[in-house]
Structure formats: structure tokens, C-alpha cells
Design an enzyme around this catalytic site. Sequence first.
Site, mmCIF file in Angstrom:
data_model
loop_
_atom_site.group_PDB
_atom_site.id
_atom_site.type_symbol
_atom_site.label_atom_id
_atom_site.label_comp_id
_atom_site.label_asym_id
_atom_site.label_seq_id
_atom_site.Cartn_x
_atom_site.Cartn_y
_atom_site.Cartn_z
ATOM 1 N N ARG A 1 -13.443 -20.603 2.315
ATOM 2 C CA ARG A 1 -12.537 -21.697 2.663
ATOM 3 C C ARG A 1 -12.257 -22.464 1.372
ATOM 4 O O ARG A 1 -13.045 -22.406 0.436
ATOM 5 C CB ARG A 1 -13.197 -22.621 3.677
ATOM 6 C CG ARG A 1 -13.419 -21.961 5.029
ATOM 7 C CD ARG A 1 -14.074 -22.928 6.003
ATOM 8 N NE ARG A 1 -15.116 -22.245 6.757
ATOM 9 C CZ ARG A 1 -14.893 -21.396 7.750
ATOM 10 N NH1 ARG A 1 -13.671 -21.135 8.124
ATOM 11 N NH2 ARG A 1 -15.886 -20.791 8.376
ATOM 12 N N ASP B 1 -2.769 -5.700 3.696
ATOM 13 C CA ASP B 1 -2.241 -4.568 2.912
ATOM 14 C C ASP B 1 -0.748 -4.348 3.148
ATOM 15 O O ASP B 1 -0.293 -3.219 3.340
ATOM 16 C CB ASP B 1 -3.012 -3.272 3.268
ATOM 17 C CG ASP B 1 -4.501 -3.408 3.033
ATOM 18 O OD1 ASP B 1 -4.900 -4.139 2.112
ATOM 19 O OD2 ASP B 1 -5.273 -2.787 3.781
ATOM 20 N N GLU C 1 -10.773 5.586 -10.893
ATOM 21 C CA GLU C 1 -10.334 5.826 -12.273
ATOM 22 C C GLU C 1 -8.859 5.430 -12.443
ATOM 23 O O GLU C 1 -8.473 4.901 -13.477
ATOM 24 C CB GLU C 1 -10.545 7.292 -12.669
ATOM 25 C CG GLU C 1 -11.994 7.643 -12.929
ATOM 26 C CD GLU C 1 -12.638 6.721 -13.961
ATOM 27 O OE1 GLU C 1 -12.115 6.609 -15.075
ATOM 28 O OE2 GLU C 1 -13.657 6.077 -13.620
ATOM 29 N N LEU D 1 -7.090 -13.774 3.713
ATOM 30 C CA LEU D 1 -6.751 -14.935 2.892
ATOM 31 C C LEU D 1 -5.358 -15.392 3.270
ATOM 32 O O LEU D 1 -4.399 -14.640 3.123
ATOM 33 C CB LEU D 1 -6.778 -14.502 1.421
ATOM 34 C CG LEU D 1 -6.668 -15.577 0.361
ATOM 35 C CD1 LEU D 1 -7.917 -16.463 0.341
ATOM 36 C CD2 LEU D 1 -6.461 -14.934 -1.016
ATOM 37 N N HIS E 1 -5.434 -1.626 -3.378
ATOM 38 C CA HIS E 1 -5.966 -0.928 -2.209
ATOM 39 C C HIS E 1 -6.151 0.547 -2.579
ATOM 40 O O HIS E 1 -5.271 1.136 -3.215
ATOM 41 C CB HIS E 1 -4.990 -1.068 -1.024
ATOM 42 C CG HIS E 1 -5.499 -0.423 0.209
ATOM 43 N ND1 HIS E 1 -6.477 -1.000 0.999
ATOM 44 C CD2 HIS E 1 -5.206 0.769 0.785
ATOM 45 C CE1 HIS E 1 -6.752 -0.192 2.009
ATOM 46 N NE2 HIS E 1 -5.995 0.892 1.902
ATOM 47 N N ASN F 1 -3.262 -7.647 -4.857
ATOM 48 C CA ASN F 1 -4.404 -6.891 -4.338
ATOM 49 C C ASN F 1 -4.282 -5.454 -4.809
ATOM 50 O O ASN F 1 -3.185 -4.981 -5.099
ATOM 51 C CB ASN F 1 -4.404 -6.937 -2.803
ATOM 52 C CG ASN F 1 -5.600 -6.218 -2.208
ATOM 53 O OD1 ASN F 1 -6.726 -6.344 -2.720
ATOM 54 N ND2 ASN F 1 -5.388 -5.459 -1.151
ATOM 55 N N GLU G 1 -0.205 -10.513 5.977
ATOM 56 C CA GLU G 1 -0.649 -9.365 6.778
ATOM 57 C C GLU G 1 -1.502 -8.474 5.889
ATOM 58 O O GLU G 1 -1.231 -8.346 4.695
ATOM 59 C CB GLU G 1 0.557 -8.545 7.267
ATOM 60 C CG GLU G 1 1.361 -9.192 8.352
ATOM 61 C CD GLU G 1 2.520 -8.287 8.792
ATOM 62 O OE1 GLU G 1 2.313 -7.080 9.004
ATOM 63 O OE2 GLU G 1 3.636 -8.814 8.869
ATOM 64 N N GLU H 1 -7.333 3.202 -10.507
ATOM 65 C CA GLU H 1 -7.264 1.738 -10.322
ATOM 66 C C GLU H 1 -7.448 1.018 -11.650
ATOM 67 O O GLU H 1 -6.846 -0.032 -11.898
ATOM 68 C CB GLU H 1 -8.340 1.271 -9.338
ATOM 69 C CG GLU H 1 -8.121 1.756 -7.921
ATOM 70 C CD GLU H 1 -9.096 1.120 -6.956
ATOM 71 O OE1 GLU H 1 -9.596 0.013 -7.213
ATOM 72 O OE2 GLU H 1 -9.365 1.751 -5.918
HETATM 73 C C1 GRF Z 1 -11.758 -0.661 -4.725
HETATM 74 O O1 GRF Z 1 -11.827 0.369 -3.795
HETATM 75 C C2 GRF Z 1 -10.468 -1.394 -4.526
HETATM 76 O O2 GRF Z 1 -9.421 -0.534 -4.210
HETATM 77 C C3 GRF Z 1 -10.802 -2.321 -3.418
HETATM 78 O O3 GRF Z 1 -12.112 -2.749 -3.697
HETATM 79 C C4 GRF Z 1 -12.781 -1.720 -4.424
HETATM 80 C C5 GRF Z 1 -13.378 -2.241 -5.679
HETATM 81 O O4 GRF Z 1 -14.364 -3.162 -5.409
HETATM 82 N N1 GRF Z 1 -9.857 -3.377 -3.306
HETATM 83 P P1 GRF Z 1 -15.367 -3.558 -6.595
HETATM 84 O O5 GRF Z 1 -14.545 -3.942 -7.772
HETATM 85 O O6 GRF Z 1 -16.195 -2.326 -6.871
HETATM 86 O O7 GRF Z 1 -16.186 -4.683 -6.032
#
Ligand code: GRF
Length: 199
Positions: A58, A136, A163, A81, A95, A93, A134, A165
Amino acid sequence: MKIGVLISGTGRTLKNLIDLAEQKLLYGRVQCVVAHESDVPGLKYASEAEIPHTWGFRNVFPFLESHSVDLVVLAGWLKFLEIPPKWTNRVMNIHPSLIPSFCGKGMYGHYVHEAVIASGVKVSGCTVHFVDNEYDHGPIILQRPVTVHDEDTSDVLAARVFEEEKYAYPQAINMYAKGQLEVINRRVKFKYCATQPLD
Ligand code: GRF
């Protein structure tokens, strides 16, 4: 650019951003960190780097605003959030699937990769998107695909996606920092890209 990072898990994404900022590969710095509860393991990276941090889910935005944050980055944050209007298209974000597949409420972590493997799809990946109210769902900024192999376990696939990401998130953040992203009708346009190479 001052970045606020929200975490709920191991903090690998946070650590990646801290390291890239130190190497001057990120167009910004991690200004503060919020964990949804006190014992989130990733908080240790904020402590080690002496980055101001707090916990709770919060009053997140007042904390971020008190640290003059420009961009909020969800890095494994698991709580819903609500985005105040003035933060529209200022919260990102990542995903671990190609949205709009394998996403939504309850679809996180290993659940995503198990569903991907069970479905038999040949391609998965990661998606960076702006956050709306909403799960994702907000405008998609970048996606990076990976191949799903027949013998993959969810752990193996998760590692391959992660990798990607590590490149996708900093790239999206850097484009934002340089003012290269424009949202028009839920579509993220890349401005100036024809003349300005990304680095
Ligand atoms: C990854 O799968 C990402 O896509 C999702 O959270 C994971 C990473 O979490 N949003 P963290 O950085 O290992 O805590």
C-alpha cells in the site's frame, strides 16, 4: 532518469539493472526499491548497493514520488498495482511469455512455463509492456522470442527466457529514457529509430 523497482522474488532483474547502471549501460539509475513484504529475498541487492528501500504494497506511489522517481519498473512484483492516472505509461512490467498468450491473473513464474510446455507451442519468449489496471494487459513495448524444445522442462525454458529478459528490459528502459516511446491507441511507436541506432 530515476528508476523505482518493485520486487517480490529473487531480485535477479533488479540485480541486472543495478549492474548495468554501474557499467553505464543503463540510461538511468535505480533510485529506490519496494518489496511487497519484508522477507523478499531480492531486497538484499538493494541493501548491498545502498539503495533506499521499503516494503509493503500500500502507498507504493507516495514512496516512489518521495524519491522523485521518473519510471517504475516491476521486476517480479506479484501484487496487483492500481496505477494512478498520472503514472499512466510510466510503469513497465516484464512477463515471461509472449503476451497475450500465457498471461493474466495467476499466471506467473513456473506456472507460465508449465502451461507453455503443456500447450505444445514451439515458441515462447518475454514481453515488456506498460502497466495498466488489468493483469499483463497494457501496451506492448518489446518482445523477444525463444524456441521451445521438445525436451524442455519448465526450469530449462524459464532460464532460456530469462536470458532474453536481461536484454529486453534494459533496452525498453533505455528507449523510454531517450524519449523514443510514444503510445498511440494502445500501440507503442518507436520514435526516431530510423535515424538513431539503439545502444
Ligand atoms: C521473471 O520471470 C519475470 O518475467 C517476472 O519475474 C521473474 C523475475 O523475477 N516478471 P526475479 O527478478 O527473479 O525476482
